[in-house]
Design an enzyme around this catalytic site. Structure first.
Site, PDB file in Angstrom:
ATOM      1  N   TYR A 112       0.826  -1.216   0.000  1.00 21.59           N
ATOM      2  CA  TYR A 112       0.000   0.000   0.000  1.00 21.59           C
ATOM      3  C   TYR A 112       0.857   1.261   0.000  1.00 21.59           C
ATOM      4  O   TYR A 112       1.896   1.301   0.669  1.00 21.59           O
ATOM      5  CB  TYR A 112      -0.915   0.025   1.239  1.00 21.59           C
ATOM      6  N   TRP A 114       1.174   5.683  -1.697  1.00 23.44           N
ATOM      7  CA  TRP A 114       0.869   6.677  -2.729  1.00 23.44           C
ATOM      8  C   TRP A 114       1.925   6.778  -3.814  1.00 23.44           C
ATOM      9  O   TRP A 114       1.669   7.361  -4.855  1.00 23.44           O
ATOM     10  CB  TRP A 114       0.671   8.041  -2.069  1.00 23.44           C
TER      11      TRP A 114
HETATM   12  N1  LIG Z   1      -1.850   8.289  12.479  1.00 22.01           N
HETATM   13  C1  LIG Z   1      -2.275   8.382  11.213  1.00 22.01           C
HETATM   14  N2  LIG Z   1      -1.764   7.574  10.285  1.00 22.01           N
HETATM   15  C2  LIG Z   1      -2.169   7.662   8.997  1.00 22.01           C
HETATM   16  C3  LIG Z   1      -3.149   8.610   8.620  1.00 22.01           C
HETATM   17  C4  LIG Z   1      -3.702   9.452   9.633  1.00 22.01           C
HETATM   18  O1  LIG Z   1      -4.604  10.278   9.379  1.00 22.01           O
HETATM   19  N3  LIG Z   1      -3.227   9.324  10.912  1.00 22.01           N
HETATM   20  N4  LIG Z   1      -3.542   8.700   7.309  1.00 22.01           N
HETATM   21  C5  LIG Z   1      -3.430   7.511   6.503  1.00 22.01           C
HETATM   22  C6  LIG Z   1      -3.659   7.770   5.088  1.00 22.01           C
HETATM   23  S1  LIG Z   1      -5.151   8.533   4.685  1.00 22.01           S
HETATM   24  C7  LIG Z   1      -2.804   7.384   4.121  1.00 22.01           C
HETATM   25  S2  LIG Z   1      -3.278   7.525   2.473  1.00 22.01           S
HETATM   26  C8  LIG Z   1      -1.493   6.770   4.438  1.00 22.01           C
HETATM   27  C9  LIG Z   1      -0.357   7.193   3.493  1.00 22.01           C
HETATM   28  O2  LIG Z   1       0.682   6.305   3.583  1.00 22.01           O
HETATM   29  P1  LIG Z   1       1.732   6.118   2.382  1.00 22.01           P
HETATM   30  O3  LIG Z   1       1.049   6.247   1.073  1.00 22.01           O
HETATM   31  O4  LIG Z   1       2.494   4.871   2.638  1.00 22.01           O
HETATM   32  O5  LIG Z   1       2.661   7.380   2.619  1.00 22.01           O
HETATM   33  P2  LIG Z   1       3.723   8.076   1.672  1.00 22.01           P
HETATM   34  O6  LIG Z   1       4.598   8.884   2.554  1.00 22.01           O
HETATM   35  O7  LIG Z   1       3.019   8.777   0.560  1.00 22.01           O
HETATM   36  O8  LIG Z   1       4.564   6.854   1.123  1.00 22.01           O
HETATM   37  C10 LIG Z   1       4.966   6.739  -0.191  1.00 22.01           C
HETATM   38  C11 LIG Z   1       6.388   6.187  -0.249  1.00 22.01           C
HETATM   39  O9  LIG Z   1       6.686   5.914  -1.615  1.00 22.01           O
HETATM   40  C12 LIG Z   1       7.968   6.472  -1.930  1.00 22.01           C
HETATM   41  N5  LIG Z   1       7.962   6.745  -3.379  1.00 22.01           N
HETATM   42  C13 LIG Z   1       7.588   7.853  -4.033  1.00 22.01           C
HETATM   43  N6  LIG Z   1       7.675   7.653  -5.364  1.00 22.01           N
HETATM   44  C14 LIG Z   1       8.102   6.389  -5.549  1.00 22.01           C
HETATM   45  C15 LIG Z   1       8.367   5.589  -6.701  1.00 22.01           C
HETATM   46  O10 LIG Z   1       8.226   6.004  -7.842  1.00 22.01           O
HETATM   47  N7  LIG Z   1       8.770   4.301  -6.475  1.00 22.01           N
HETATM   48  C16 LIG Z   1       8.928   3.794  -5.218  1.00 22.01           C
HETATM   49  N8  LIG Z   1       9.319   2.526  -5.088  1.00 22.01           N
HETATM   50  N9  LIG Z   1       8.723   4.548  -4.126  1.00 22.01           N
HETATM   51  C17 LIG Z   1       8.277   5.806  -4.288  1.00 22.01           C
HETATM   52  C18 LIG Z   1       8.095   7.679  -1.048  1.00 22.01           C
HETATM   53  O11 LIG Z   1       9.450   8.026  -0.900  1.00 22.01           O
HETATM   54  C19 LIG Z   1       7.424   7.171   0.252  1.00 22.01           C
HETATM   55  O12 LIG Z   1       8.347   6.506   1.070  1.00 22.01           O
HETATM   56  O13 LIG Z   1      -1.138   7.086   5.783  1.00 22.01           O
HETATM   57  C20 LIG Z   1      -2.156   6.709   6.711  1.00 22.01           C
HETATM   58  N10 LIG Z   1      -1.637   6.836   8.073  1.00 22.01           N
HETATM   59  N1  LIG Z   2      -1.233  18.569   2.506  1.00 18.44           N
HETATM   60  C1  LIG Z   2      -1.687  17.319   2.456  1.00 18.44           C
HETATM   61  N2  LIG Z   2      -2.913  17.067   1.933  1.00 18.44           N
HETATM   62  C2  LIG Z   2      -3.390  15.804   1.891  1.00 18.44           C
HETATM   63  C3  LIG Z   2      -2.627  14.691   2.345  1.00 18.44           C
HETATM   64  C4  LIG Z   2      -1.333  14.985   2.909  1.00 18.44           C
HETATM   65  O1  LIG Z   2      -0.628  14.089   3.356  1.00 18.44           O
HETATM   66  N3  LIG Z   2      -0.915  16.301   2.947  1.00 18.44           N
HETATM   67  N4  LIG Z   2      -3.119  13.420   2.264  1.00 18.44           N
HETATM   68  C5  LIG Z   2      -4.261  13.172   1.372  1.00 18.44           C
HETATM   69  C6  LIG Z   2      -4.940  11.917   1.740  1.00 18.44           C
HETATM   70  S1  LIG Z   2      -4.199  10.454   1.301  1.00 18.44           S
HETATM   71  C7  LIG Z   2      -6.142  11.880   2.354  1.00 18.44           C
HETATM   72  S2  LIG Z   2      -6.904  10.384   2.661  1.00 18.44           S
HETATM   73  C8  LIG Z   2      -6.831  13.103   2.731  1.00 18.44           C
HETATM   74  C9  LIG Z   2      -7.396  12.990   4.147  1.00 18.44           C
HETATM   75  O2  LIG Z   2      -8.340  13.938   4.353  1.00 18.44           O
HETATM   76  P1  LIG Z   2      -9.138  13.922   5.735  1.00 18.44           P
HETATM   77  O3  LIG Z   2      -9.440  12.519   6.089  1.00 18.44           O
HETATM   78  O4  LIG Z   2     -10.249  14.863   5.615  1.00 18.44           O
HETATM   79  O5  LIG Z   2      -7.991  14.517   6.671  1.00 18.44           O
HETATM   80  P2  LIG Z   2      -7.493  14.318   8.151  1.00 18.44           P
HETATM   81  O6  LIG Z   2      -6.414  15.330   8.219  1.00 18.44           O
HETATM   82  O7  LIG Z   2      -7.187  12.927   8.509  1.00 18.44           O
HETATM   83  O8  LIG Z   2      -8.751  14.708   9.023  1.00 18.44           O
HETATM   84  C10 LIG Z   2      -9.445  15.923   8.862  1.00 18.44           C
HETATM   85  C11 LIG Z   2      -9.771  16.484  10.197  1.00 18.44           C
HETATM   86  O9  LIG Z   2     -10.690  15.651  10.900  1.00 18.44           O
HETATM   87  C12 LIG Z   2     -10.637  16.052  12.248  1.00 18.44           C
HETATM   88  N5  LIG Z   2     -11.037  14.919  13.079  1.00 18.44           N
HETATM   89  C13 LIG Z   2     -10.318  13.844  13.433  1.00 18.44           C
HETATM   90  N6  LIG Z   2     -11.046  13.018  14.209  1.00 18.44           N
HETATM   91  C14 LIG Z   2     -12.264  13.594  14.350  1.00 18.44           C
HETATM   92  C15 LIG Z   2     -13.470  13.226  15.018  1.00 18.44           C
HETATM   93  O10 LIG Z   2     -13.588  12.188  15.654  1.00 18.44           O
HETATM   94  N7  LIG Z   2     -14.526  14.090  14.873  1.00 18.44           N
HETATM   95  C16 LIG Z   2     -14.460  15.239  14.174  1.00 18.44           C
HETATM   96  N8  LIG Z   2     -15.552  15.992  14.075  1.00 18.44           N
HETATM   97  N9  LIG Z   2     -13.327  15.621  13.569  1.00 18.44           N
HETATM   98  C17 LIG Z   2     -12.251  14.798  13.632  1.00 18.44           C
HETATM   99  C18 LIG Z   2      -9.218  16.474  12.531  1.00 18.44           C
HETATM  100  O11 LIG Z   2      -9.236  17.709  13.220  1.00 18.44           O
HETATM  101  C19 LIG Z   2      -8.615  16.608  11.141  1.00 18.44           C
HETATM  102  O12 LIG Z   2      -7.982  17.851  10.968  1.00 18.44           O
HETATM  103  O13 LIG Z   2      -5.977  14.227   2.660  1.00 18.44           O
HETATM  104  C20 LIG Z   2      -5.269  14.297   1.428  1.00 18.44           C
HETATM  105  N10 LIG Z   2      -4.629  15.593   1.385  1.00 18.44           N
HETATM  106 MO   LIG Z   3      -5.265   8.697   2.340  1.00 17.93          MO
END
Ligand SMILES: Nc1nc2c(c(=O)[nH]1)N[C@H]1C(S)=C(S)[C@@H](COP(=O)(O)OP(=O)(O)OC[C@H]3O[C@@H](n4cnc5c(=O)[nH]c(N)nc54)[C@H](O)[C@@H]3O)O[C@H]1N2
Ligand SMILES: Nc1nc2c(c(=O)[nH]1)N[C@H]1C(S)=C(S)[C@@H](COP(=O)(O)OP(=O)(O)OC[C@H]3O[C@@H](n4cnc5c(=O)[nH]c(N)nc54)[C@H](O)[C@@H]3O)O[C@H]1N2
Ligand SMILES: [Mo]
Length: 802
Positions: A112, A114
């Protein structure tokens, strides 16, 4: 656009890349982007940084003793750099061994993450296609973003991805809505990003238009900045994880005051009688009235009653952030949002109803693509085994163990080989101490990455790969209306290779798995005789053909790759979610068992699960019970960082600019800080029963009292000699639990954790994770000894040579 720039595409936008002839020196914003993302500023420093993986490397114990964790645990061991020919031989031999001794069901490549933008050089697709030609692998299902929605929605409304693609447009909201109630707010910082890329950031402009049109916003979130300043939103900060209770209180008010739309509920929904019985307390003698809701949420009963009346009197859009379902029992607030919207009776009307996902990326509600972009086929996976994506620790620690998922009882495979490309589980997964233990279990771990992430440091074999700016491709966001030429800007750093070429070389070494040769044809099953450049051009030609079918003319490759961003028409600029269903539910039924919105689901009720009933129900967050509360009184939120995408390029300039004493900032309310003697800028230690980390205190009234907010994505930096392998850098996943939302969808529940926090009084240890690991000379007797100690200087020298 000046011609001495080359375009580059990232998940956060288009950039104009500048070089000094050899090295990337800057990325400028594209002039046509009205609101470009400063995340671009991370690229240069990180790709040229000390943590770049420059040569293939093998973990010392693995090289000495062969497959298995060995005496030094993964994550603590040193590495030995080896030549490409050798590392490819090692991998080919390991694939053969695992396949022979354990079968392809012992290979996990759920992988998994991005990775990077670019239609062809997509890390997961490449790995999966390659392994499919080798007999297959165990895959993963779902994502970390909105997995509870993905699992739940098909039972109650229909496939979730269709809902997101068909979300009511912001232009419609500006025109028709009176009120937008945002559970989880709508973080503008998150709309910098869209999966696969975004050429023009429209969110700020569209929200401004709503504000100018007089739309009222209510933001329900622990973080004030989850509503853009210009919206002048009312801020309510209920206890995290209590949204379902709040919505139940609103629903009870609607029902008891006769403000619900009985005609809508009768014509378009099933099961409201069961919900009504629950609301009135017929089942459990507890009416879910505003006073009950006030006790669980901390929002006053008067405000709950008042808000319910306003919602009924207005054209109201209910918005739920994905973060709200990334909590304990995260299915419930979504089901309850659908229930509340159904009671208001505005689903399918312009500016009314509900949306899960506004603010989750740049494009939802803003733009769509008019046709599908081409992709390289992944082939067919002969292995049918999979796991829900967030069960990776569970799978590795508990082979053969059983679990419940979408009403089925399933068993974990016994995995011996893990291969990860394009993701960082030691960023994204919860309870990293548990993941560290789980990663000791496989016989071999292979990781491809750009940088020495914590995941790479937990691998046995590490492959250095080219970054997006180091290869030719075209960018096109999954929900964007633009195509971006991506010329190679600089050569790959050090000995890094394009991933396609790595698999092509391995495919040549291995041939196509003997058993599948008949099925797949020749040993060219992976390449089909094409080079990477041939494939990119083929995908462009296929995309052009798809465009022609949709009436969109696209330039030929040579003209496209030398030119500017190509923008194609928006297919449905005034889209209203579920308008067709509302107009004629008989002709346009929903793909649910009843064809209607299922406020009660017989199917889910039939699963008889302890943690998800037949209708939306209240379950208090898990950490709220028992001794935990007293010892760890603060709610920990850990949302997406403003200054980067997840953990990517964390050592780049913009990401570094928000660190405090080199550590990730944790937001803390002035009262909570004062009670602990903490000042803005102090190094603090967060802890609970699962782990601990250091961070930098940012004292601010933007965070609700009783909550702390630590951004995700600081590269995990465990100090194995400190208690609980304390992380020096500020990664919240050392504190989060790995329990998942419920046994219905098994989704990550990262936002539900409790912690305590103290001022750190010792000398704060230096953060190590932006430096490379320790390299050793080859320990095998017949190998030449090189000088092994690595410093940052090596990387500088290396860059000067390339
Ligand atoms: N506590 C907490 N944890 C969370 C979340 C949260 O809200 N709270 N959010 C979750 C969510 S929504 C998401 S989507 C995940 C994201 O989790 P990930 O998608 O695993 O996070 P990234 O840092 O985007 O990891 C991408 C990796 O791919 C590498 N990379 C970039 N380009 C390439 C390429 O071309 N080839 C290869 N082999 N590698 C590459 C980057 O260097 C990086 O290490 O995290 C989740 N974890
Ligand atoms: N700059 C930037 N943008 C991103 C990403 C990134 O890594 N960086 N990641 C992308 C990805 S993969 C995803 S999935 C999206 C995620 O987008 P979201 O899921 O919308 O983002 P989060 O930041 O996890 O959560 C949004 C807000 O929810 C609030 N929240 C958390 N728990 C609760 C709760 O129990 N109740 C309520 N009411 N609020 C709560 C927190 O204050 C948080 O700021 O963002 C995307 N956009
Ligand atoms: Mo995500």
């Amino acid at each position: 656009m000046s011609t001495d720039h080359k375009l580059t595409a990232s998940h956060w936008g288009v950039g104009l890349a500048v070089t000094d002839g050899k090295t990337l020196t800057a990325i400028h914003p594209h002039p046509d982007d009205p609101d470009p993302s400063p995340i671009n500023d991370n690229i240069t420093g990180s790709l040229n940084g000390a943590a770049r993986i420059l040569r293939p490397a093998v973990r010392k114990s693995w090289l000495e003793r062969g497959p298995g964790a060995g005496p030094v645990p993964r994550g603590r061991d040193d590495f030995v750099e080896v030549a490409w020919d050798e590392v490819l031989e090692l991998i080919a031999a390991e694939i053969k061994r695992v396949r022979r001794d354990h079968g392809n069901e012992a290979i996990y490549a759920g992988s998994y993450g991005w990775s990077s933008a670019g239609r062809f050089h997509h890390a997961q697709s490449q790995l999966k296609r390659f392994l499919n030609t080798q007999g297959g692998f165990v895959r993963s299902e779902g994502n970390y973003s909105y997995n509870a929605a993905l699992g739940l929605m098909p039972f109650i409304v229909g496939p979730f991805r269709d809902q997101v693609a068909k979300a009511t447009r912001w232009s419609v909201i500006a025109k028709h809505s009176d009120l937008v109630v945002m559970f989880g707010g709508m973080a503008e910082r998150n709309t910098q990003v869209s999966d696969g890329g975004v050429a023009r950031h429209r969110m700020r402009g569209n929200l401004q238009a709503c504000a100018e049109a007089g739309v009222k916003f209510v933001s329900i979130s622990p973080l004030r900045t989850d509503a853009a300043q210009g919206l002048e939103a009312e801020w309510l900060a209920p206890n995290p994880g209590s949204d379902t209770a709040l919505m139940l209180g609103l629903a009870h008010t609607l029902l008891s005051e006769g403000l619900h739309d009985e005609a809508f509920l009768a014509r378009y929904c099933v099961g409201f009688d069961r919900v009504a019985a629950y609301l009135m307390g017929n089942e459990d003698a507890q009416p879910k009235d505003a006073h009950w809701a006030a006790q669980h949420t901390g929002v006053s009963a008067a405000r709950i009653v008042g808000l319910a009346r306003e919602m009924a009197a207005s054209r109201t859009m209910i918005s739920v952030a994905a973060g709200v379902q990334r909590t304990d029992f995260g299915e419930q607030p979504m089901w309850m949002a659908v229930t509340l919207a159904a009671m208001l009776g505005q689903i399918g009307l312009p500016g009314g109803g509900y949306t899960v996902g506004y603010g989750v990326n740049a494009n939802i509600g803003n733009i769509e693509r008019p046709f599908r972009w081409a992709a390289m086929g992944q082939g067919t996976n002969p292995v049918t085994e999979f796991i829900p994506v967030a069960m990776v620790s569970e799978m590795l620690l508990n082979p053969g163990g059983s679990y419940s998922y979408l009403g089925q009882t399933r068993r974990f495979p016994d995995v011996k080989l893990v291969w990860w490309a394009g993701g960082n589980p030691f960023h994204h997964h919860q309870d990293l101490n548990r993941l560290h233990a789980a990663f000791q279990r496989p016989q071999t771990v292979i990781v491809n990455d750009i940088n020495w992430t914590a995941t790479a440091r937990h691998a046995d074999i590490v492959l250095p790969v080219a970054a997006a700016q180091e290869r030719t491709d075209f960018g096109a966001g999954k929900s964007d209306n633009a195509l971006v030429p991506m010329q190679q800007v600089v050569p790959p750093a050090g000995e890094a290779r394009v991933e396609y070429d790595i698999y092509a070389a391995l495919a040549a070494l291995l041939g196509t798995a003997e058993a599948f040769a008949a099925l797949l044809g020749t040993a060219e099953a992976f390449t089909e005789g094409r080079s990477a450049q041939d494939w990119v051009q083929k995908l462009w030609d296929d995309t052009r053909a798809a465009g022609a079918t949709a009436g969109v003319a696209l330039p030929e490759w040579d003209r496209f790759i030398a030119g500017d961003v190509v923008v194609v028409p928006d297919p449905s600029p005034s889209q209203v979610f579920l308008a067709e269903f509302r107009a004629d539910p008989g002709t346009n039924p929903l793909p649910t068992p009843s064809g209607k919105i299922e406020l009660f689901s017989d199917v889910i009720a039939g699963f008889d699960l302890p943690d998800c009933k037949g209708h939306a129900s209240w379950f208090p967050p898990r950490d709220l019970g028992g001794a935990h509360t007293a010892a760890h009184p603060l709610y920990l939120l850990s949302g997406q960082p403003k200054t980067r995408l997840h953990s990517q390029l964390d050592n780049g300039a913009y990401s570094l600019s928000q660190k405090i004493a080199g550590r990730e900032p944790v937001l803390i309310h002035p009262d909570d800080a004062a009670a602990r003697g903490i000042k803005d800028g102090d190094v603090v230690e967060l802890f609970n029963a699962r782990g601990r980390c250091l961070a930098g205190a940012r004292v601010t009234e933007d965070i609700a009292q009783g909550c702390v907010f630590l951004w995700t994505g600081a590269w995990y930096d465990p100090d194995f000699d400190a208690p609980q392998a304390r992380d020096r850098h500020g990664n919240p996943n050392v504190l989060t639990h790995d329990l998942r939302t419920s046994s219905l969808t098994q989704s990550p529940a990262a936002h539900s954790a409790r912690v305590e926090l103290v001022r750190f009084t010792g000398i704060p240890p230096e953060v190590q994770s932006h430096k490379p690991p320790r390299f050793r000379s080859d320990p095998r007797p017949d190998r030449p000894k090189k000088s092994a100690q690595v410093t940052d200087v090596r990387h500088t020298d290396e860059r000067a040579k390339s």
